[in-house]
Design a protein around this motif. Structure first.
Motif, PDB file in Angstrom:
ATOM      1  N   ILE A 146       0.857  -1.187   0.000  1.00  0.00           N
ATOM      2  CA  ILE A 146       0.000   0.000   0.000  1.00  0.00           C
ATOM      3  C   ILE A 146       0.892   1.236   0.000  1.00  0.00           C
ATOM      4  CG2 ILE A 146      -1.749   1.299   1.258  1.00  0.00           C
ATOM      5  CD1 ILE A 146      -2.830  -1.275   2.364  1.00  0.00           C
ATOM      6  N   GLU A 147       1.015   1.843  -1.174  1.00  0.00           N
ATOM      7  CA  GLU A 147       1.820   3.055  -1.304  1.00  0.00           C
ATOM      8  C   GLU A 147       1.030   4.289  -0.870  1.00  0.00           C
ATOM      9  OE1 GLU A 147       4.471   1.338  -5.059  1.00  0.00           O
ATOM     10  OE2 GLU A 147       2.970   2.909  -5.398  1.00  0.00           O
ATOM     11  N   GLN A 148      -0.258   4.291  -1.185  1.00  0.00           N
ATOM     12  CA  GLN A 148      -1.160   5.343  -0.736  1.00  0.00           C
ATOM     13  C   GLN A 148      -2.522   4.709  -0.481  1.00  0.00           C
ATOM     14  OE1 GLN A 148      -1.189   8.531  -3.695  1.00  0.00           O
ATOM     15  NE2 GLN A 148       0.394   9.619  -2.548  1.00  0.00           N
ATOM     16  N   LEU A 149      -3.347   5.399   0.317  1.00  0.00           N
ATOM     17  CA  LEU A 149      -4.674   4.860   0.591  1.00  0.00           C
ATOM     18  C   LEU A 149      -5.652   5.993   0.850  1.00  0.00           C
ATOM     19  CD1 LEU A 149      -5.351   5.131   3.887  1.00  0.00           C
ATOM     20  CD2 LEU A 149      -3.721   3.273   4.027  1.00  0.00           C
ATOM     21  N   ILE A 259      -4.993  -7.374 -15.742  1.00  0.00           N
ATOM     22  CA  ILE A 259      -6.162  -7.347 -14.854  1.00  0.00           C
ATOM     23  C   ILE A 259      -5.700  -6.914 -13.471  1.00  0.00           C
ATOM     24  CG2 ILE A 259      -7.878  -8.827 -13.709  1.00  0.00           C
ATOM     25  CD1 ILE A 259      -7.910 -10.510 -16.302  1.00  0.00           C
ATOM     26  N   VAL A 260      -6.456  -6.038 -12.844  1.00  0.00           N
ATOM     27  CA  VAL A 260      -6.085  -5.518 -11.525  1.00  0.00           C
ATOM     28  C   VAL A 260      -6.339  -6.588 -10.457  1.00  0.00           C
ATOM     29  CG1 VAL A 260      -6.536  -3.752  -9.788  1.00  0.00           C
ATOM     30  CG2 VAL A 260      -6.585  -3.158 -12.232  1.00  0.00           C
ATOM     31  N   PHE A 261      -5.327  -6.883  -9.669  1.00  0.00           N
ATOM     32  CA  PHE A 261      -5.409  -7.879  -8.602  1.00  0.00           C
ATOM     33  C   PHE A 261      -5.771  -7.173  -7.302  1.00  0.00           C
ATOM     34  CE2 PHE A 261      -2.544 -10.711  -5.703  1.00  0.00           C
ATOM     35  CZ  PHE A 261      -3.661 -11.321  -5.154  1.00  0.00           C
ATOM     36  N   ILE A 262      -6.999  -7.426  -6.816  1.00  0.00           N
ATOM     37  CA  ILE A 262      -7.482  -6.836  -5.565  1.00  0.00           C
ATOM     38  C   ILE A 262      -7.502  -7.919  -4.500  1.00  0.00           C
ATOM     39  CG2 ILE A 262      -9.373  -5.644  -4.390  1.00  0.00           C
ATOM     40  CD1 ILE A 262     -10.335  -4.680  -7.142  1.00  0.00           C
ATOM     41  N   ASP A 285      -2.285  -5.367  -6.501  1.00  0.00           N
ATOM     42  CA  ASP A 285      -2.319  -3.994  -7.008  1.00  0.00           C
ATOM     43  C   ASP A 285      -3.087  -3.096  -6.053  1.00  0.00           C
ATOM     44  OD1 ASP A 285      -1.004  -4.517  -9.571  1.00  0.00           O
ATOM     45  OD2 ASP A 285      -2.821  -5.631 -10.071  1.00  0.00           O
ATOM     46  N   LEU A 286      -4.180  -3.632  -5.517  1.00  0.00           N
ATOM     47  CA  LEU A 286      -4.999  -2.897  -4.564  1.00  0.00           C
ATOM     48  C   LEU A 286      -5.329  -3.809  -3.383  1.00  0.00           C
ATOM     49  CD1 LEU A 286      -7.572  -1.170  -6.981  1.00  0.00           C
ATOM     50  CD2 LEU A 286      -5.635  -0.069  -5.819  1.00  0.00           C
ATOM     51  N   ALA A 301     -10.817   1.091   4.305  1.00  0.00           N
ATOM     52  CA  ALA A 301      -9.723   1.750   3.590  1.00  0.00           C
ATOM     53  C   ALA A 301      -9.415   0.960   2.336  1.00  0.00           C
ATOM     54  CB  ALA A 301      -8.473   1.861   4.467  1.00  0.00           C
ATOM     55  N   PHE A 302      -9.045   1.672   1.285  1.00  0.00           N
ATOM     56  CA  PHE A 302      -8.597   1.027   0.057  1.00  0.00           C
ATOM     57  C   PHE A 302      -7.306   1.702  -0.367  1.00  0.00           C
ATOM     58  CE2 PHE A 302     -11.572   4.399  -0.875  1.00  0.00           C
ATOM     59  CZ  PHE A 302     -11.057   5.088  -1.969  1.00  0.00           C
ATOM     60  N   GLY A 303      -6.327   0.880  -0.732  1.00  0.00           N
ATOM     61  CA  GLY A 303      -5.032   1.440  -1.079  1.00  0.00           C
ATOM     62  C   GLY A 303      -4.241   0.509  -1.963  1.00  0.00           C
ATOM     63  N   GLY A 304      -3.076   0.974  -2.366  1.00  0.00           N
ATOM     64  CA  GLY A 304      -2.228   0.167  -3.230  1.00  0.00           C
ATOM     65  C   GLY A 304      -1.284   1.020  -4.032  1.00  0.00           C
ATOM     66  N   ARG A 305      -1.142   0.685  -5.298  1.00  0.00           N
ATOM     67  CA  ARG A 305      -0.206   1.393  -6.175  1.00  0.00           C
ATOM     68  C   ARG A 305      -0.544   2.884  -6.255  1.00  0.00           C
ATOM     69  NH1 ARG A 305       0.073  -2.096 -11.655  1.00  0.00           N
ATOM     70  NH2 ARG A 305       0.603   0.022 -12.386  1.00  0.00           N
ATOM     71  N   LYS A 306       0.485   3.689  -6.146  1.00  0.00           N
ATOM     72  CA  LYS A 306       0.279   5.132  -6.162  1.00  0.00           C
ATOM     73  C   LYS A 306      -0.353   5.595  -7.461  1.00  0.00           C
ATOM     74  CE  LYS A 306       2.735   9.516  -5.563  1.00  0.00           C
ATOM     75  NZ  LYS A 306       4.065  10.175  -5.297  1.00  0.00           N
ATOM     76  N   ASP A 307       0.077   5.011  -8.597  1.00  0.00           N
ATOM     77  CA  ASP A 307      -0.480   5.446  -9.874  1.00  0.00           C
ATOM     78  C   ASP A 307      -1.961   5.094  -9.985  1.00  0.00           C
ATOM     79  OD1 ASP A 307       0.322   2.747  -9.926  1.00  0.00           O
ATOM     80  OD2 ASP A 307       0.479   2.723 -12.107  1.00  0.00           O
ATOM     81  N   PHE A 308      -2.403   4.028  -9.287  1.00  0.00           N
ATOM     82  CA  PHE A 308      -3.826   3.697  -9.289  1.00  0.00           C
ATOM     83  C   PHE A 308      -4.611   4.645  -8.379  1.00  0.00           C
ATOM     84  CE2 PHE A 308      -3.761  -1.068 -10.610  1.00  0.00           C
ATOM     85  CZ  PHE A 308      -3.123  -0.714 -11.788  1.00  0.00           C
TER      86      PHE A 308
END
Length: 459
Positions: A146-149, A259-262, A285-286, A301-308
């Motif tokens: 989690i880079e950002q959330l 495909i985004v891996f949540i 990814d998230l 809370a939801f977070g992950g890749r900063k670009d996402f």
């Protein structure tokens, strides 16, 4: 210590059982009828409270999972890891608010955080505060993926927002999920796509732990699928752990096909200092979070890749909207930070889940060669009653072999003896639980097996 006091009652006439499986033996019906009559006789105040609730809420209920026939127990208060109902019965809390209540019901550090915030900051002041930054920073430190959330109000919301991000970054709509999975009140897959699910036409369902079918599942749908969402252990689905290779293949196929891996860690974040992603070395990814991270208050809370996560940056004219009056409410931010930084530290996380592993292994030992099997990871586990005695790995196994009325019989047995568990068989240990508590509970289960040996023996 849980209360083991019994009450002598005059039993009423036989209460007819609802939803009885016609194939179940008469002996089981008789035991259940007796248990239900005992329950009704022991809990008149809870019955009265339920009847009052019926006048203002459908079914007297506003959270379906808490309803039990013939009426639910109504609790009066909770202290530490103990619960007290309206009829004066005391219970050892072995459920921990379905995993959210890891801190118990009256932890002094949480109390101090709430009162201090109330007195010195205020409640929901409608502005940015330092509290949200502290909690966000701590979560990013705990979960390296989690880079950002961003915060919200529940695990349900967290998963809805994660799916929205995946759809934005991929330009696709559909989502791969797995039967038996639960990702919130409107994203559930018990027995298929739930009737109240959002986007009912956009789900592609696979079988949990079926590695052989994964490749075809991804390849057949890669042109239309935005994301795959999965729990490292299906919590509401029966505490069924995923195999590491199953999760690794999901991660690999998702990466291959864009495909985004949540990874849904709403329940499982408490099973390891950095969740199951840390325990298993996964890189979703998230990630979605909830329950434990709020110190006992409502949070998500939801977070992950900063670009996402940049898709939610309000500085951008094309940002996804993400509002919510209580997203950064001061009480949850401060209680969450206090809980994770001072109470459920990495060391405490390892200790509590070690205790849970011990409980699960002891239960597996005493239930060996019976219809009872116990699944789970760490301090979150579940009972299953399987006619073949085989550990289930997916919802299909449970549908084909489970005996739900035996699970209900165990629930009555534990409640009467002062142990609070879920009727569906789930347990979730609370901090403050001791090895002696674990051992006494194992003895209660042993007595249940001895009493109902003819119902539990494998054919």
């Amino acid at each position: 210590m849980a209360s083991t006091a019994s009450t002598t009652v005059v039993l009423p006439a036989k209460i007819p059982l609802q939803l009885r499986d016609a194939a179940e033996p008469e002996e089981l019906e008789e035991h259940l009828g007796q248990a239900e009559r005992n329950y009704a006789a022991r809990n008149p105040a809870s019955k009265a409270a339920h009847e009052e609730a019926l006048t203002v809420m459908p079914g007297g209920n506003t959270r379906s999972v808490l309803y039990s026939r013939p009426f639910p127990i109504c609790m009066n208060r909770g202290v530490g890891n103990q619960l007290f109902d309206l009829d004066g019965h005391q219970y050892l809390d072995m459920l921990g608010e379905m995993t959210a209540g890891v801190y118990g019901h009256s932890h002094e550090i949480i109390r101090h955080a709430l009162i201090s915030t109330f007195d010195n900051v205020g409640v929901n002041i409608g502005a940015h505060t330092r509290g949200e930054v502290k909690l966000a920073s701590l979560l990013c430190e705990r979960f390296p993926c989690i880079e950002q959330l961003r915060f919200c109000n529940s695990g349900t919301e967290a998963n809805l927002y994660a799916l929205a991000i995946a759809r934005r970054v991929t330009g696709k709509r559909k989502v791969i999920a797995f039967r038996g999975g639960y990702h919130g009140g409107v994203i559930g897959f018990a027995h298929g796509v739930g009737e109240n699910n959002v986007d009912p036409q956009d789900w592609v369902l696979g079988t949990y732990n079926d590695e052989e079918a994964l490749r075809d599942l991804f390849e057949a749908n890669c042109d239309d699928v935005a994301a795959v969402i999965v729990e490292g252990m299906q919590g509401s689905g029966g505490c069924l752990p995923a195999s590491l290779s199953f999760l690794q293949k999901i991660q690999s196929y998702a990466s291959t096909h864009g495909i985004v891996f949540i990874l849904d860690e709403v329940m499982t974040s408490r099973l390891h200092p950095s969740g199951l992603q840390g325990k298993y070395g996964l890189r979703p990814d998230l990630t979605t979070l909830g329950k434990t991270i709020g110190g006992g208050l409502s949070i998500g809370a939801f977070g992950g890749r900063k670009d996402f996560l940049e898709t939610c940056d309000p500085r951008q004219s094309t940002a996804l909207p993400h509002s919510g009056t209580f997203n950064n409410n001061t009480l949850a931010m401060e209680a969450g930070y206090a809980g994770l930084s001072k109470i459920y530290t990495p060391e405490a996380t390892i200790a509590l889940n070690g205790l849970g592993d011990s409980l699960r292994m002891k239960l597996q030992a005493v239930t060996k060669a019976t219809k009872i099997v116990v699944t789970g990871i760490g301090a979150v586990l579940s009972f299953h009653f399987m006619d073949n005695g085989v550990v289930p790995s997916c919802e299909r196994d449970i549908e084909q072999h489970a005996i739900p009325m035996l699970r209900r019989l165990l629930w009555f047995w534990c409640i009467e003896r002062g142990y609070w568990i879920a009727e569906r068989g789930m347990l979730s240990l609370v901090m403050g639980t001791r090895m002696s508590d674990v051992d006494s509970f194992v003895v209660v289960v042993e007595h249940f097996i001895a009493t109902h040996k003819s119902l539990l023996q494998l054919e």
